[in-house]
Design an enzyme around this catalytic site. Sequence first.
Site, PDB file in Angstrom:
ATOM      1  N   SER A   1      81.005-133.120 -49.875  1.00  0.00           N
ATOM      2  CA  SER A   1      81.484-134.450 -50.260  1.00  0.00           C
ATOM      3  C   SER A   1      81.076-134.721 -51.708  1.00  0.00           C
ATOM      4  CB  SER A   1      80.863-135.507 -49.340  1.00  0.00           C
ATOM      5  OG  SER A   1      81.012-136.781 -49.926  1.00  0.00           O
TER       6      SER A   1
ATOM      7  N   HIS B   1      85.736-132.770 -49.635  1.00  0.00           N
ATOM      8  CA  HIS B   1      85.816-134.101 -49.010  1.00  0.00           C
ATOM      9  C   HIS B   1      85.695-135.167 -50.111  1.00  0.00           C
ATOM     10  CE1 HIS B   1      84.998-136.851 -45.530  1.00  0.00           C
ATOM     11  NE2 HIS B   1      84.231-137.496 -46.392  1.00  0.00           N
TER      12      HIS B   1
ATOM     13  N   ASP C   1      85.676-139.167 -50.954  1.00  0.00           N
ATOM     14  CA  ASP C   1      85.457-140.487 -50.356  1.00  0.00           C
ATOM     15  C   ASP C   1      86.070-141.574 -51.221  1.00  0.00           C
ATOM     16  OD1 ASP C   1      83.756-139.972 -47.993  1.00  0.00           O
ATOM     17  OD2 ASP C   1      82.439-139.066 -49.488  1.00  0.00           O
TER      18      ASP C   1
ATOM     19  N   MET D   1      86.704-145.560 -51.618  1.00  0.00           N
ATOM     20  CA  MET D   1      86.175-146.854 -51.154  1.00  0.00           C
ATOM     21  C   MET D   1      86.739-147.973 -52.015  1.00  0.00           C
ATOM     22  SD  MET D   1      82.185-145.808 -50.825  1.00  0.00           S
ATOM     23  CE  MET D   1      81.685-144.240 -50.096  1.00  0.00           C
TER      24      MET D   1
ATOM     25  N   HIS E   1      89.029-139.101 -47.473  1.00  0.00           N
ATOM     26  CA  HIS E   1      88.442-140.014 -46.482  1.00  0.00           C
ATOM     27  C   HIS E   1      88.672-141.436 -47.000  1.00  0.00           C
ATOM     28  CE1 HIS E   1      84.519-141.381 -44.260  1.00  0.00           C
ATOM     29  NE2 HIS E   1      85.591-141.997 -43.806  1.00  0.00           N
TER      30      HIS E   1
ATOM     31  N   MET F   1      88.281-145.094 -46.973  1.00  0.00           N
ATOM     32  CA  MET F   1      87.491-146.235 -46.486  1.00  0.00           C
ATOM     33  C   MET F   1      88.008-147.465 -47.219  1.00  0.00           C
ATOM     34  SD  MET F   1      83.834-144.298 -46.474  1.00  0.00           S
ATOM     35  CE  MET F   1      84.430-143.043 -47.585  1.00  0.00           C
TER      36      MET F   1
ATOM     37  N   MET G   1      81.574-140.685 -37.688  1.00  0.00           N
ATOM     38  CA  MET G   1      80.629-141.081 -38.740  1.00  0.00           C
ATOM     39  C   MET G   1      79.225-141.095 -38.147  1.00  0.00           C
ATOM     40  SD  MET G   1      82.288-141.499 -41.554  1.00  0.00           S
ATOM     41  CE  MET G   1      80.837-142.010 -42.479  1.00  0.00           C
TER      42      MET G   1
ATOM     43  N   ASP H   1      79.992-136.803 -40.518  1.00  0.00           N
ATOM     44  CA  ASP H   1      79.862-137.225 -41.918  1.00  0.00           C
ATOM     45  C   ASP H   1      78.742-138.256 -42.035  1.00  0.00           C
ATOM     46  OD1 ASP H   1      80.265-137.933 -44.567  1.00  0.00           O
ATOM     47  OD2 ASP H   1      82.226-138.879 -44.235  1.00  0.00           O
TER      48      ASP H   1
HETATM   49  C1  DX5 Z   1      79.754-142.104 -46.657  1.00  0.00           C
HETATM   50  C2  DX5 Z   1      80.731-141.016 -46.953  1.00  0.00           C
HETATM   51  C3  DX5 Z   1      80.153-139.661 -46.928  1.00  0.00           C
HETATM   52  C4  DX5 Z   1      79.024-139.410 -47.897  1.00  0.00           C
HETATM   53  C5  DX5 Z   1      78.029-138.537 -47.184  1.00  0.00           C
HETATM   54  O1  DX5 Z   1      80.444-143.265 -46.423  1.00  0.00           O
HETATM   55  O2  DX5 Z   1      81.800-141.019 -46.044  1.00  0.00           O
HETATM   56  O3  DX5 Z   1      81.139-138.641 -47.028  1.00  0.00           O
HETATM   57  O4  DX5 Z   1      79.415-138.791 -49.089  1.00  0.00           O
HETATM   58  O5  DX5 Z   1      76.913-138.407 -47.977  1.00  0.00           O
HETATM   59  P1  DX5 Z   1      75.577-137.712 -47.469  1.00  0.00           P
HETATM   60  O6  DX5 Z   1      75.944-136.327 -47.006  1.00  0.00           O
HETATM   61  O7  DX5 Z   1      74.721-137.745 -48.676  1.00  0.00           O
HETATM   62  O8  DX5 Z   1      75.043-138.550 -46.340  1.00  0.00           O
HETATM   63 ZN    ZN Z   2      83.183-139.312 -46.121  1.00  0.00          ZN
END
Ligand code: DX5
Ligand code: ZN
Length: 224
Positions: free
Chosen positions: A11, A36, A38, A40, A69, A71, A140, A178
């Site tokens: 990620s 991956h 993310d 947001m 991903h 969010m 999650m 994740d």
């Molecule tokens: C959190 C994300 C993850 C995040 C995980 O909302 O969806 O993908 O990057 O980070 P680590 O592996 O550091 O917990």
């Molecule tokens: Zn993620």
Amino acid sequence: MDKDALKLAPSILAADFARLGEQVAEAERAGADRIHIDVMDGHFVPNLSMGVPVVQSLRRVTRLPLEIHLMILDPDFFLDDFTKAGSDSFLVHWEGNNNLHRTIQHIRTLGKRAGVAINPATPASVLEEILGDVDQVLVMTVNPGFGNQRFIHTTLPKIRRVRQMIDQNKPGCDLEVDGGIDANTAPLAVDAGANVLVAGSAIFNASEGVAGAMKRLQRCVLAG
Ligand code: DX5
Ligand code: ZN
């Protein structure tokens, strides 16, 4: 689990953005299965991250599948733009989506892999009616929004439950985890049935570097 069945999805939220291309290339050389990404929006989760231009840039430097991903509220508004930028798969949340089936069909129409994500407080049972339409389920293991949080151990029975549902109803569907995945928690998640590990800080913030960290994650799971 054998080496080929385990998939690692670094990620990039935890990457050094000034050296993003280099770090993704290193992850690719070290055998990452997918990258991956993310996304947001400051509403669905209390944080902002990245969007379409990052996907566009990464598409030029890696052959790995780019997994988005989402969010964000109203993920449907952005699916076409992310697809044009070179995305290969989408993970959309069950939470806050009144028309999840429509969103999943939209992703399929674009010819991309579709996955559904559920937060720690959401039961596995919400997957029953959508499992047949997806290629991946993301459980999650932290509350979404931030990297480097602690793995929530009470998600383990849910991962087992989702594994049973997949084996019975949708063999071949990926079960991803994740959040808080590292050398200590990865074996627990895999033992519960996960076959895809998303990891940010355990890969990009590790003192041994990206390739070393990925090898360590693989080793700790395969040793179990
Ligand atoms: C959190 C994300 C993850 C995040 C995980 O909302 O969806 O993908 O990057 O980070 P680590 O592996 O550091 O917990
Ligand atoms: Zn993620």
